[in-house]
Scaffold this motif. Structure first.
Motif, PDB file in Angstrom:
ATOM      1  N   GLN B 152     -83.441 -38.139  30.111  1.00 24.47           N
ATOM      2  CA  GLN B 152     -83.812 -36.732  30.023  1.00 24.47           C
ATOM      3  C   GLN B 152     -85.052 -36.440  30.849  1.00 24.47           C
ATOM      4  O   GLN B 152     -85.200 -35.369  31.423  1.00 24.47           O
ATOM      5  N   GLY B 162     -77.182 -30.384  34.878  1.00 23.32           N
ATOM      6  CA  GLY B 162     -76.581 -31.676  35.185  1.00 23.32           C
ATOM      7  C   GLY B 162     -77.627 -32.738  35.464  1.00 23.32           C
ATOM      8  O   GLY B 162     -78.819 -32.529  35.232  1.00 23.32           O
ATOM      9  N   GLU B 206     -80.090 -33.856  16.324  1.00 26.25           N
ATOM     10  CA  GLU B 206     -79.728 -32.576  16.943  1.00 26.25           C
ATOM     11  C   GLU B 206     -79.828 -32.625  18.451  1.00 26.25           C
ATOM     12  O   GLU B 206     -78.993 -32.068  19.158  1.00 26.25           O
ATOM     13  N   VAL B 207     -80.855 -33.268  18.971  1.00 27.63           N
ATOM     14  CA  VAL B 207     -81.038 -33.280  20.426  1.00 27.63           C
ATOM     15  C   VAL B 207     -79.903 -34.055  21.105  1.00 27.63           C
ATOM     16  O   VAL B 207     -79.455 -33.679  22.194  1.00 27.63           O
ATOM     17  N   ARG B 210     -76.950 -31.655  21.026  1.00 30.62           N
ATOM     18  CA  ARG B 210     -77.107 -30.530  21.959  1.00 30.62           C
ATOM     19  C   ARG B 210     -76.840 -30.961  23.398  1.00 30.62           C
ATOM     20  O   ARG B 210     -76.129 -30.282  24.144  1.00 30.62           O
ATOM     21  N   LYS B 211     -77.381 -32.096  23.793  1.00 31.28           N
ATOM     22  CA  LYS B 211     -77.180 -32.550  25.176  1.00 31.28           C
ATOM     23  C   LYS B 211     -75.734 -32.995  25.400  1.00 31.28           C
ATOM     24  O   LYS B 211     -75.226 -32.917  26.516  1.00 31.28           O
ATOM     25  N   GLU B 214     -73.922 -29.706  25.973  1.00 27.83           N
ATOM     26  CA  GLU B 214     -74.239 -29.199  27.315  1.00 27.83           C
ATOM     27  C   GLU B 214     -73.457 -29.973  28.386  1.00 27.83           C
ATOM     28  O   GLU B 214     -72.942 -29.380  29.343  1.00 27.83           O
ATOM     29  N   GLU B 217     -69.888 -28.839  28.445  1.00 29.11           N
ATOM     30  CA  GLU B 217     -69.779 -27.543  29.128  1.00 29.11           C
ATOM     31  C   GLU B 217     -69.820 -27.705  30.646  1.00 29.11           C
ATOM     32  O   GLU B 217     -69.098 -27.018  31.368  1.00 29.11           O
ATOM     33  N   ILE B 218     -70.677 -28.601  31.122  1.00 30.82           N
ATOM     34  CA  ILE B 218     -70.723 -28.867  32.563  1.00 30.82           C
ATOM     35  C   ILE B 218     -69.373 -29.406  33.040  1.00 30.82           C
ATOM     36  O   ILE B 218     -68.822 -28.955  34.042  1.00 30.82           O
TER      37      ILE B 218
END
Lengths: 427, 427
Positions: B152, B162, B206-207, B210-211, B214, B217-218
């Motif tokens: 990250q 990305g 949670e992190v 969440r990633k 994401e 989605e990418i």
């Protein structure tokens, strides 16, 4: 004569800094009992007793003291006062369980609001890096880097780029709407640029440089108006312009209608932010060692918009905000916008050597020294009518502190000296 | 009869796993001298002596042992062999100065290539999380999280979203072109989905959730073809389709022309990746507790493309790659594509209850068991002609190991049992 004229402004700015601003704060800001800084003062400079220590006011005060020391003021005294603030930030405001800084403490150092707010963390990085640059104490950079790492882990949006801004104590992303978890703001992304610039200046690390450049690219290609180059305040996660709303967690007194929206929520730009963005970008380019020429057209657009629409040629000073295409919605005068436009216009003078920016600078300078500075105390009134009558009169608060005022004088003195040193300089 | 037919495939898969694949590896992979795993074996299962321990082969072997243990195989023996590999990864491959795992070691544990490659780090997260899930040893999750945090910090592109993928030892971003620093690949972003799924399954944080979302989605909105839903291999940083080139750091034997480009560098999709993406996404949705219905159309498009264009109805098995709109460029048969399509097609059977997927599964299953498995050794040939004649014959190498083969059998057995358990299930 030109040189002598510049000298008069320089002397006035330096005198205000050394004889009024810095003494105002150093004589009353140290909280010997609770640690850190006292930041709430009325128009007479009297402690109001408000039981708050905000991340914003603590970190900005630390920046103020460190940066003034680094610029050569205070004969060492400011560095020791800065160390006092670092102790409070690292021992009281730092969350040892989840990392990061609490948003609001009481004076004794107990947590009042435990949320993790990116806006505040950008100032933490900024002030802690500046503190290490100023004093050599490695604790500043150590915690600036820790904060940077936490931000990269928890705040980046790896789907669309940029940063999310509002989190719970454990860095769980806040909900949408007024909780702010689905918004991206110019304000935060601009202050990240400011913070990453000083972090990179201090660390020299490639990752700090790279994320600074990425943030600059976001600001230029996403967050300013494609035609007018003016800042757009709020966006959705996927970079659509969002109506400008008020968040539950505030960091200023920005005025909204009863619905928590601006009267013109999607066509609104702020002159102070625009000029601040331009000079901070100019500074970032310096620190990065990149070529200014690439950005000259952008700077010209921003500064021209500022002087064409943001300067009050009748009563002096800088208006609050207006539409991107020109005109003004809010003709009151906020203290911080005067401060940022002063620095920006001096950068414009140095970049373009055009008389029009010098005329505009003098306008704002005069308004500040005649109207905004509260001579009885030595600090600036936070908000005035268009004509220059104070609306709010306090000298310090969680959202109104020394960062804009002291920085404006420190940075103006540097720029006025540069202008003066150019023997061949003709505006 | 349907149930009995499924049972025959189930028995064949399980028998291959228990009697051939797992014994092949457990009997020869432990390096008592140098630590970690020996991963280079010829067609007879004989150690070739090649002095390499790659991050890919070490981490994938750890995944293999851990996941097979978690699935109930090995009576505890696999967990202890997994611990042997964790020791090598954490004590030899982990860079104590800059963090992260070296790309290539020799057998004794000296660094041969010190670059930090995101592809390898996705497998590190995957295997270390799986190891903790399988054994309860907290070291796995601890280092999986450390690796996630480093990614990250260093790999995210905060400008366009990305991840960047190729770095020097100190995480400085690699240069452009064949160094790969300006590219984003389906391969890496897909394996990050795989890794973050298991990391989130293990941590519940949670992190990580969440990633993971994401990244999904990418993949869905950037990296698959808008019309055909087929994977696009390479992109520029700003998500334009990039010509598919060969990087200096390779993690497979993908074939390119003399210029280091595919013959059809911008219109190329890989059947194995497409099916792997679909079943890994289906698994991620399970772990996230999200609704499958939203993705059914996507899954149908991918699996239909696979069976319409990727399956060789004449000689059996799965082709390598072809254009997005249909047709085939490369009709050879790679081992790993058979493995991933087997799992994918069983997911298709469970999701859609349509006979066509079962027919396709049986085709690939037969090709694998008749042609790809090297019965004399117990592992799979890496590459075969369209007709099923081995082109390459080694059983293990830095880029060919047990991960696809063992996982295909473990996951197929799970899915064949589910198919069998559905009493009312009629294809």
């Amino acid at each position: 004569m030109q040189k002598e004229e510049i000298n008069r402004y320089l002397i006035e700015a330096k005198s205000h800094l050394v004889n009024e601003l810095l003494p105002f704060w150093t004589s009353r800001m140290i909280d010997q009992k609770g640690g850190g800084y006292i930041t709430h003062f009325d128009q007479y400079g009297k402690d109001t007793g408000e039981d708050e220590k905000s991340l914003i006011a603590q970190s900005r005060s630390l920046y103020t003291l460190s940066s003034a020391h680094r610029a050569g003021y205070g004969e060492g005294k400011l560095a020791s006062l800065a160390g006092h603030g670092v102790d409070f930030m690292l021992h009281k405001m730092w969350d040892r369980k989840h990392g990061g800084f609490y948003w609001m403490m009481d004076r004794a150092g107990n947590v009042k609001i435990d949320q993790k707010i990116l806006y505040g963390h950008s100032f933490a990085i900024y002030c802690l890096s500046e503190y290490t640059l100023a004093t050599g104490d490695p604790r500043g950079l150590e915690y600036a880097e820790k904060t940077f790492d936490l931000i990269q882990k928890h705040c980046t949006d790896t789907r669309f780029g940029g940063y999310f801004e509002m989190f719970d104590r454990d860095w769980t992303l806040a909900g949408p709407g007024s909780k702010g978890g689905d918004r991206k703001t110019l304000d935060v992304h601009m202050h990240l640029m400011e913070a990453f610039t000083t972090l990179y200046e201090c660390s020299g690390k490639e990752v700090h440089r790279r994320k600074l450049i990425e943030d600059i690219e976001i600001l230029i290609h996403r967050m300013i108006h494609p035609e007018y180059k003016t800042g757009i305040p709020q966006f959705t996660a996927d970079w659509r312009v969002a109506p400008q709303i008020k968040f539950d967690i505030v960091w200023g007194w920005d005025r909204y209608s009863g619905m928590g929206e601006k009267i013109n929520p999607t066509d609104n730009t702020c002159y102070g932010h625009n000029a601040e963005f331009a000079w901070l970008l100019n500074h970032a380019i310096d620190i990065l060692g990149m070529d200014h020429d690439h950005y000259l057209h952008l700077f010209a657009s921003i500064f021209d918009h500022t002087i064409d629409h943001g300067i009050d040629t009748e009563f002096g000073g800088v208006f609050v905000e207006g539409p991107h295409s020109g005109g003004v919605y809010d003709k009151e005068k906020e203290f911080w916008q005067q401060a940022e436009v002063m620095i920006g216009l001096l950068d414009a003078c140095l970049l373009f050597k055009n008389e029009k920016y010098w005329i505009a600078y003098k306008n704002v300078h005069h308004f500040v020294f005649r109207k905004v500075i509260n001579r009885d105390a030595g600090e600036w009134y936070p908000l005035l009518t268009r004509e220059g009558e104070p609306v709010w009169r306090h000298m310090g608060h969680s959202w109104k502190i020394n960062y804009h005022t002291v920085r404006a004088m420190v940075q103006s003195v540097i720029r006025l000296k540069k202008l003066q040193d150019k023997q061949s300089f003709k505006l």
